[in-house]
Design an enzyme around this catalytic site. Structure first.
Site, PDB file in Angstrom:
ATOM      1  N   GLY A  31     -17.113   9.142   0.304  1.00 36.12           N
ATOM      2  CA  GLY A  31     -17.346   8.020   0.658  1.00 36.12           C
ATOM      3  C   GLY A  31     -18.607   7.510  -0.066  1.00 36.12           C
ATOM      4  N   HIS A  34     -18.272   3.590  -4.835  1.00 32.82           N
ATOM      5  CA  HIS A  34     -18.567   2.458  -5.909  1.00 32.82           C
ATOM      6  C   HIS A  34     -17.601   2.456  -6.975  1.00 32.82           C
ATOM      7  CE1 HIS A  34     -19.327   6.388  -8.131  1.00 32.82           C
ATOM      8  NE2 HIS A  34     -20.199   6.706  -7.305  1.00 32.82           N
ATOM      9  N   GLY A  36     -17.082   3.731  -9.701  1.00 28.69           N
ATOM     10  CA  GLY A  36     -16.490   5.131 -10.325  1.00 28.69           C
ATOM     11  C   GLY A  36     -15.320   5.344  -9.136  1.00 28.69           C
ATOM     12  N   HIS A  37     -15.668   5.493  -8.001  1.00 29.30           N
ATOM     13  CA  HIS A  37     -14.561   5.851  -7.102  1.00 29.30           C
ATOM     14  C   HIS A  37     -13.074   5.069  -7.330  1.00 29.30           C
ATOM     15  CE1 HIS A  37     -18.232   7.547  -5.244  1.00 29.30           C
ATOM     16  NE2 HIS A  37     -17.615   8.682  -5.143  1.00 29.30           N
ATOM     17  N   GLN A  61     -21.270  22.027   0.828  1.00 30.92           N
ATOM     18  CA  GLN A  61     -21.675  22.062  -0.599  1.00 30.92           C
ATOM     19  C   GLN A  61     -23.158  21.458  -0.374  1.00 30.92           C
ATOM     20  OE1 GLN A  61     -18.423  19.054  -1.324  1.00 30.92           O
ATOM     21  NE2 GLN A  61     -19.961  18.031  -2.717  1.00 30.92           N
ATOM     22  N   GLN A 153     -17.803  20.008 -12.221  1.00 26.99           N
ATOM     23  CA  GLN A 153     -16.923  20.269 -10.867  1.00 26.99           C
ATOM     24  C   GLN A 153     -15.495  19.864 -11.427  1.00 26.99           C
ATOM     25  OE1 GLN A 153     -17.422  18.094  -6.978  1.00 26.99           O
ATOM     26  NE2 GLN A 153     -16.109  16.597  -7.920  1.00 26.99           N
TER      27      GLN A 153
HETATM   28  O1  PAF Z   1     -17.093  14.772  -5.998  1.00 29.14           O
HETATM   29  C1  PAF Z   1     -17.204  14.786  -4.790  1.00 29.14           C
HETATM   30  O2  PAF Z   1     -17.269  13.493  -4.268  1.00 29.14           O
HETATM   31  C2  PAF Z   1     -17.179  15.780  -3.993  1.00 29.14           C
HETATM   32  O3  PAF Z   1     -17.616  16.965  -4.572  1.00 29.14           O
HETATM   33  C3  PAF Z   1     -15.450  16.256  -3.587  1.00 29.14           C
HETATM   34  C4  PAF Z   1     -14.770  16.502  -4.726  1.00 29.14           C
HETATM   35  C5  PAF Z   1     -15.021  15.046  -2.781  1.00 29.14           C
HETATM   36  C6  PAF Z   1     -15.788  17.388  -2.659  1.00 29.14           C
HETATM   37  O4  PAF Z   1     -16.416  17.170  -1.322  1.00 29.14           O
END
Ligand code: PAF
Length: 283
Positions: A31, A34, A36-37, A61, A153
């Protein structure tokens, strides 16, 4: 656009989309969406018939000392962004839905998850892998979309998907930047105005590294030294977690820069920990 909160309803929805012959695109997020998402949602929309965005601030995490409580949460604006960019469904589970009491399993990618950010955030990638594995199981997608900004990641998730035989293609989309080069991140909201003025030094340091490598392939330690110098000069409040030149597949430090390399760094500016990277794949 459907908003779905339970795993059973999410499974039923994805199954009916599959039964209708649709290809499924998954965009996992925490959530605070921005640009980028949004670029990930757009990429999924362009490549797949049915687009599912997940919004879940994943507690596993974050270490206890980290910013789980402060992490920005903007659900109404997030849903509007998903709707505006053509998502078909948003999966927004609660913590108890994703982590019911009694769970004992987590997923870890050894070595890759321990380098770079893994040194300063030892629990981070275990949490990421566990939740992403769960999301891959709940939403069996054809393609899953992640941003290049979180370079480590993407490497870790690709390895996990291959090692655990998830039949999903991990698609990595380019980093989206502010006009001054700062990589978009939900955590940029933590920056004070004075820190925000220093933050473009992170991308500036990467450009110093890239220019040195493309000009003369110097030893990695010279590149790192020059990048650290740029950061010290232009982001005096910044505390460097690492500046590294690594093999883009193994994330091992390299000594020479003649082949494919990734330059990556993490810098703390006040409450924000800024990460960024450039991959130089062919020279
Ligand atoms: O990149 C993120 O926003 C998080 O690390 C993800 C991949 C959604 C896992 O919680």
């Amino acid at each position: 656009m459907k908003v779905i909160e339970t795993i059973s309803a999410m499974r039923a929805d994805v199954q009916s989309a599959r039964a209708a012959g649709k290809t499924i695109g998954l965009v996992p997020t925490m959530g605070a969406l921005h640009a980028g998402h949004v670029s990930l949602i757009d990429a999924a929309r362009a490549a797949c018939d049915y687009v599912i965005v997940t919004i879940f601030v994943n507690p596993t995490q974050f270490a206890p000392t980290e910013d789980l409580g402060a992490y920005p949460r903007t659900p109404e604006a997030d849903l509007a962004a998903c709707r505006g960019h053509g998502a078909d469904a948003v999966f927004m589970p609660g913590v108890a839905e994703m982590y019911p009491p009694g769970a004992l399993t987590d997923v870890r990618v050894r070595a890759l998850g321990e380098r770079l950010c893994g040194r300063d955030r030892p629990v981070h990638f275990g949490g990421v892998c566990t939740v992403v594995a769960k999301l891959f199981n709940i939403v069996p997608a054809d393609k899953a979309f992640f941003g290049q900004k979180d370079f480590q990641q993407t490497v870790v998730i690709k390895r996990m998907a291959a090692d655990l035989n998830f039949p999903v293609e991990v698609v990595v989309c380019p980093t989206v930047r502010e006009a001054d080069g700062l990589a978009m991140s939900s955590r940029n909201a933590y920056l004070t105005p004075a820190q925000r003025r220093q933050a473009p030094a992170v991308y500036g340091a990467l450009q110093v590294g890239r220019e040195m490598i493309s000009r003369s392939h110097p030893p990695a330690r010279e590149v790192i030294e020059a990048m650290r110098g740029r950061l010290a000069a232009q982001a005096p409040e910044g505390q460097i977690d690492y500046v590294a030149v690594v093999n883009p597949d193994t994330l091992d430090d390299v000594e020479t820069t003649g082949g494919p390399v990734a330059i990556a760094l993490a810098v703390r500016l006040g409450r924000a920990r800024l990460i960024d990277n450039i991959v130089i794949s062919s020279q």
